[in-house]
Motif scaffolding. Structure first.
Motif, short mmCIF file in Angstrom:
data_model
loop_
_atom_site.label_atom_id
_atom_site.label_comp_id
_atom_site.label_asym_id
_atom_site.label_seq_id
_atom_site.Cartn_x
_atom_site.Cartn_y
_atom_site.Cartn_z
N CYS A 215 0.84 -11.78 -21.03
CA CYS A 215 0.11 -12.80 -21.52
C CYS A 215 -0.80 -12.20 -22.72
O CYS A 215 -1.18 -13.01 -23.90
CB CYS A 215 -1.08 -13.30 -20.32
N HIS B 35 -0.65 -15.95 -24.69
CA HIS B 35 -0.71 -16.93 -23.69
C HIS B 35 -1.89 -17.94 -24.01
O HIS B 35 -3.06 -17.31 -24.04
CB HIS B 35 -0.75 -16.59 -22.41
N CYS C 109 -5.53 -18.38 -21.97
CA CYS C 109 -5.15 -17.72 -20.58
C CYS C 109 -6.15 -16.44 -20.71
O CYS C 109 -6.35 -15.84 -21.64
CB CYS C 109 -3.76 -17.22 -20.55
N TRP D 123 5.08 -16.92 -17.73
CA TRP D 123 4.06 -16.08 -18.04
C TRP D 123 3.82 -15.20 -16.94
O TRP D 123 3.92 -15.57 -15.90
CB TRP D 123 2.77 -16.82 -18.64
N CYS E 112 0.88 -14.15 -15.84
CA CYS E 112 -0.16 -14.66 -15.06
C CYS E 112 0.45 -15.81 -14.22
O CYS E 112 -0.43 -16.29 -13.09
CB CYS E 112 -1.25 -15.50 -15.77
ZN ZN Z 1 -1.35 -16.00 -18.96
#
Ligand code: ZN
Length: 129
Positions: free
Chosen positions: A53, A58, A61, A103, A105
């Motif tokens: 990320c 990202h 995020c 991603w 996350c």
């Molecule tokens: Zn992320």
């Protein structure tokens, strides 16, 4: 960033292991393709990128928050990464590849991982038919 570096299992390895366990066969980091995708599924004409990320910026995020020091430096660096990623995806799509981005996350807890992986199988098999 220490969090990213200190990670025990690389996210792309987690994804590869999962796909392999489901019977998918793939190539990894094939340099013949734009952006050297983490995973190439020839049968499904699909390229998968597993993105950290922070490095890949990202959007909205928490893990992609810029450091408080040298912020301009990081901002430029990450923005360049985003632009490059976008270009790679475009090049792949122009060549007829389906592109999936996962991603970090989305797969950093067991629960999230299970959900993402279930969706991933759908994404791969749907676009492959
Ligand atoms: Zn992320």
């Amino acid at each position: 960033m220490s969090k990213i570096r200190g990670q025990k299992t690389k996210p792309e390895l987690v994804v590869r292991k999962f796909l392999f366990s489901k019977g998918f066969r793939y190539r990894i980091n094939d340099e013949r393709y734009p952006g050297k995708p983490d995973i190439i599924l020839h049968k499904y004409h699909t390229a998968i990128f597993v993105h950290g990320c922070f490095w890949h910026g990202h959007e909205s995020c928490k893990a992609a928050a810029l450091p408080k020091t040298n912020t301009d430096f990081w901002k430029e660096k990450i923005e360049n990464n985003i632009l490059r990623d976008r270009k790679d995806v475009e090049l792949l799509k122009n060549k007829g590849w389906n592109v999936i981005i996962i991603w970090n996350c989305e797969i950093n807890t067991q629960k999230k991982r299970e959900e993402r992986f279930a969706r991933l199988v759908e994404e791969i098999t749907q676009i492959g038919t």
